[in-house]
Design an enzyme around this catalytic site. Structure first.
Site, mmCIF file in Angstrom:
data_model
loop_
_atom_site.group_PDB
_atom_site.id
_atom_site.type_symbol
_atom_site.label_atom_id
_atom_site.label_comp_id
_atom_site.label_asym_id
_atom_site.label_seq_id
_atom_site.Cartn_x
_atom_site.Cartn_y
_atom_site.Cartn_z
ATOM 1 N N ASP A 67 -2.459 -8.754 11.974
ATOM 2 C CA ASP A 67 -3.823 -9.158 11.675
ATOM 3 C C ASP A 67 -4.320 -10.350 12.484
ATOM 4 O OD1 ASP A 67 -4.131 -7.172 9.737
ATOM 5 O OD2 ASP A 67 -3.030 -8.377 8.290
ATOM 6 N N HIS A 77 5.448 -12.885 7.779
ATOM 7 C CA HIS A 77 5.637 -11.490 7.378
ATOM 8 C C HIS A 77 6.799 -11.395 6.400
ATOM 9 C CE1 HIS A 77 5.973 -7.120 7.664
ATOM 10 N NE2 HIS A 77 4.721 -7.181 8.075
ATOM 11 N N HIS A 98 -2.077 -8.849 2.042
ATOM 12 C CA HIS A 98 -1.726 -7.603 2.744
ATOM 13 C C HIS A 98 -2.862 -7.310 3.742
ATOM 14 C CE1 HIS A 98 0.229 -3.866 3.452
ATOM 15 N NE2 HIS A 98 -0.109 -3.180 2.374
ATOM 16 N N ARG A 148 2.643 -5.168 17.289
ATOM 17 C CA ARG A 148 1.254 -4.716 17.183
ATOM 18 C C ARG A 148 0.313 -5.840 17.636
ATOM 19 N NH1 ARG A 148 1.536 -3.067 10.952
ATOM 20 N NH2 ARG A 148 2.457 -5.149 10.967
ATOM 21 N N SER A 164 0.831 -1.220 0.000
ATOM 22 C CA SER A 164 0.000 0.000 0.000
ATOM 23 C C SER A 164 0.856 1.257 0.000
ATOM 24 C CB SER A 164 -0.983 -0.003 1.175
ATOM 25 O OG SER A 164 -0.331 -0.323 2.374
HETATM 26 N N1 AMX Z 1 0.878 -19.898 5.912
HETATM 27 C C1 AMX Z 1 1.296 -20.722 4.915
HETATM 28 N N2 AMX Z 1 2.350 -20.482 4.126
HETATM 29 C C2 AMX Z 1 3.064 -19.386 4.396
HETATM 30 C C3 AMX Z 1 2.737 -18.504 5.439
HETATM 31 C C4 AMX Z 1 1.582 -18.787 6.207
HETATM 32 N N3 AMX Z 1 1.133 -17.977 7.168
HETATM 33 N N4 AMX Z 1 3.642 -17.499 5.465
HETATM 34 C C5 AMX Z 1 4.510 -17.735 4.447
HETATM 35 N N5 AMX Z 1 4.142 -18.882 3.801
HETATM 36 C C6 AMX Z 1 4.750 -19.458 2.598
HETATM 37 C C7 AMX Z 1 4.621 -18.460 1.439
HETATM 38 O O1 AMX Z 1 3.325 -18.554 0.836
HETATM 39 C C8 AMX Z 1 5.743 -18.895 0.531
HETATM 40 O O2 AMX Z 1 5.312 -20.060 -0.163
HETATM 41 P P1 AMX Z 1 5.706 -20.270 -1.729
HETATM 42 O O3 AMX Z 1 7.193 -20.175 -1.783
HETATM 43 O O4 AMX Z 1 5.157 -21.610 -2.047
HETATM 44 O O5 AMX Z 1 5.037 -19.147 -2.476
HETATM 45 C C9 AMX Z 1 6.812 -19.325 1.524
HETATM 46 O O6 AMX Z 1 6.138 -19.609 2.772
HETATM 47 C C10 AMX Z 1 7.877 -18.306 1.782
HETATM 48 O O7 AMX Z 1 7.268 -17.105 2.181
HETATM 49 P P2 AMX Z 1 8.001 -16.083 3.176
HETATM 50 O O8 AMX Z 1 9.302 -15.714 2.562
HETATM 51 O O9 AMX Z 1 7.998 -16.636 4.550
HETATM 52 O O10 AMX Z 1 6.986 -14.872 3.192
HETATM 53 P P3 AMX Z 1 6.702 -13.803 2.051
HETATM 54 O O11 AMX Z 1 7.546 -12.616 2.340
HETATM 55 O O12 AMX Z 1 6.750 -14.380 0.687
HETATM 56 O O13 AMX Z 1 5.164 -13.462 2.346
HETATM 57 C C11 AMX Z 1 3.284 -12.976 3.686
HETATM 58 C C12 AMX Z 1 4.773 -12.750 3.490
HETATM 59 C C13 AMX Z 1 2.784 -12.052 4.787
HETATM 60 C C14 AMX Z 1 2.534 -12.627 2.385
HETATM 61 C C15 AMX Z 1 3.049 -14.451 4.063
HETATM 62 O O14 AMX Z 1 3.674 -14.729 5.289
HETATM 63 C C16 AMX Z 1 1.581 -14.830 4.135
HETATM 64 O O15 AMX Z 1 0.974 -15.129 3.101
HETATM 65 N N6 AMX Z 1 0.976 -14.804 5.377
HETATM 66 C C17 AMX Z 1 -0.435 -15.048 5.524
HETATM 67 C C18 AMX Z 1 -1.234 -13.843 5.065
HETATM 68 C C19 AMX Z 1 -1.073 -12.677 6.031
HETATM 69 O O16 AMX Z 1 -1.180 -12.828 7.241
HETATM 70 N N7 AMX Z 1 -0.845 -11.468 5.492
HETATM 71 C C20 AMX Z 1 -0.785 -10.233 6.304
HETATM 72 C C21 AMX Z 1 0.591 -9.647 6.416
HETATM 73 C C22 AMX Z 1 0.574 -8.367 7.222
HETATM 74 C C23 AMX Z 1 -0.140 -7.295 6.465
HETATM 75 O O17 AMX Z 1 0.311 -6.819 5.447
HETATM 76 N N8 AMX Z 1 -1.290 -6.912 6.927
#
Ligand code: AMX
Length: 431
Positions: A364, A309, A263, A318, A233
């Site tokens: 979140d 994250h 996000h 948070r 964002s």
């Molecule tokens: N559940 C399952 N798989 C997860 C995970 C979770 N909570 N967190 C990371 N992973 C997976 C990723 O999908 C990725 O898989 P891939 O290689 O097959 O695509 C792998 O682990 C490596 O990811 P990462 O390096 O640990 O994280 P990232 O920087 O790529 O992504 C985030 C970060 C937040 C998108 C990811 O942790 C996620 O999808 N979390 C769940 C959604 C969430 O809570 N989002 C909110 C974030 C905060 C915000 O912006 N509000």
């Protein structure tokens, strides 16, 4: 002149000189390198942007202008906006002046409600909020000033004006979206005697006999305000703003990014997941049941929302703040208790998956259960609350960028063919 404008007028020349001489003296020095994995990996860790409002060290979490978040839990959101813009917390008279400005500059125009009423009844509340902001673009002082040919040094002035106008309208707009979208009855008028967070709570119209929901709103708005510059964002808002699109365009664009499930939308997904667990086990699950549910989610190819994250490698401070609030105000609430149980179980599960860099809860994971406790059960609305808060961060970043005269953003992209040649995975094509 408002005290915030007065303050910025004092500090901006020094900031400009500082940045100009930094670029002049050290402009050619290398500060970061980039490898192929980062290019294909969402530019993680590539240092190619400036954001002075806040930083997020992976092992500490959010620091706003040198204040660790834990030192700001008790502050009002208005104080945070002042801090984001100026680098200092406001004095009592400065805070009062900003609140007065919000009161004077508020008032969502009637045509905005008409636009929202014309949208499909099942529109996502984020789409309604972003549309509402965009609909007001015709009011932009920046666009008017630019069209008249204002000087570049003055860009920040109408940018500040637009941002204050957006922030002043946002609680009313967001609360109106809530009441309209979920048939809660007529809109509730703002109360000029209330602070920004309490007024938002008041206009949402949920029962709040002891004022605890208003306290949660203040905390919520403070905690989500900013998270440095590279998140989707903030980065989107920044990029759009760098084209000298005004704040209505830029903030609305940034919030469209916040509406993505990876996000800001994760907060709606998160509570949905917790409620699914509780429905399945007819109440709070045992640790074993929860562990199995977490594995089932992962094995079905889904993420566990609220965990992980892109930057953090610790429990998000948070999340800690929301957990502490819940322990104080609703320790026996079954949904809150389940959220606390998820925290006991899910990191242990995620740690077993090597590719996951951060098994800890993010912002979140906890907020939804508190909103649910106070009667806000419409999950799809949760990202709107996040948006009201995050607009402070995006707006302050826009003001600062315009103040030092940041140019249009234009990184260089590469084709896969070029990258293959660059890393020696393919012979150069002779032409
Ligand atoms: N559940 C399952 N798989 C997860 C995970 C979770 N909570 N967190 C990371 N992973 C997976 C990723 O999908 C990725 O898989 P891939 O290689 O097959 O695509 C792998 O682990 C490596 O990811 P990462 O390096 O640990 O994280 P990232 O920087 O790529 O992504 C985030 C970060 C937040 C998108 C990811 O942790 C996620 O999808 N979390 C769940 C959604 C969430 O809570 N989002 C909110 C974030 C905060 C915000 O912006 N509000």
């Amino acid at each position: 002149m408002s005290k915030l404008k007065e303050k910025l007028e004092k500090i901006i020349p020094g900031m400009r000189d500082d940045i100009r001489s930094l670029i002049k003296e050290h402009g050619d020095k290398e500060i970061s390198t980039v490898n192929l994995k980062q290019v294909y990996g969402g530019m993680r860790g590539v240092r190619a942007m400036v954001c002075d409002t806040s930083v997020v060290p992976p092992d500490k979490g959010l620091i706003i202008r040198n204040y660790p978040l834990k030192d700001l839990f008790e502050k009002m959101p208005e104080e945070i906006f002042w801090l984001l813009c100026t680098g200092e917390l406001p004095k009592a008279d400065e805070l009062k002046d900003l609140q007065k400005e919000y009161n004077e500059k508020g008032g969502v125009p009637g045509y905005v409600w008409k636009v929202l009423e014309a949208m499909p009844k099942d529109s996502h509340p984020m789409c309604m909020l972003d549309t509402g902001i965009l609909a007001m673009e015709g009011e932009s002082a920046f666009r008017a000033g630019y069209t008249k040919g204002m000087r570049k040094e003055d860009y920040w002035v109408p940018m500040l004006e637009d941002c204050i106008r957006i922030l002043a309208c946002l609680p009313e707009l967001a609360a109106g979206v809530y009441r309209m979208r979920y048939n809660k009855g007529p809109r509730i008028a703002p109360d000029p005697n209330l602070d920004w967070g309490a007024d938002y709570a008041h206009m949402l119209g949920l029962p709040d006999p002891k004022g605890d929901f208003a306290k949660l709103m203040r905390l919520y708005l403070t905690l989500h305000s900013d998270h440095e510059g590279g998140n989707v964002s903030a980065h989107t808002c920044h990029c759009v703003g760098s084209a000298l699109s005004d704040a209505y365009y830029a903030v609305s664009a940034g919030l469209n990014g916040l509406a993505g499930p990876l996000h800001g939308l994760a907060n709606q997904e998160c509570l949905k997941w917790v409620i699914e667990v509780m429905d399945k086990f007819k109440g709070a699950p045992t640790k074993e049941q929860l562990e199995k549910f977490a594995w089932d989610t992962l094995n079905s190819g889904k993420v566990i929302p609220g965990y992980g994250h892109a930057v953090l490698r610790i429990t998000d401070p948070r999340y800690d703040a929301f957990l502490a609030f819940g322990k104080q105000y609703c320790p026996d609430d079954p949904v809150f208790k389940t959220v606390a149980l998820v925290f006991d179980v899910v990191p242990g599960v995620l740690r077993q998956i090597q590719k996951i860099a951060d098994p800890w809860p993010n912002v979140d994971a906890g907020s939804g259960s508190l909103l649910y406790h106070y009667g806000m059960k419409e999950f799809e609305y949760y990202t709107v609350l996040f948006s009201v808060s995050r607009t402070m961060g995006m707006a302050s970043q826009l003001i600062v960028s315009r103040a030092w005269g940041e140019p249009i953003e234009r990184p260089k992209s590469s084709t896969t063919e070029w990258l293959k040649e660059k890393v020696g995975a393919k012979e150069p094509v002779r032409q």
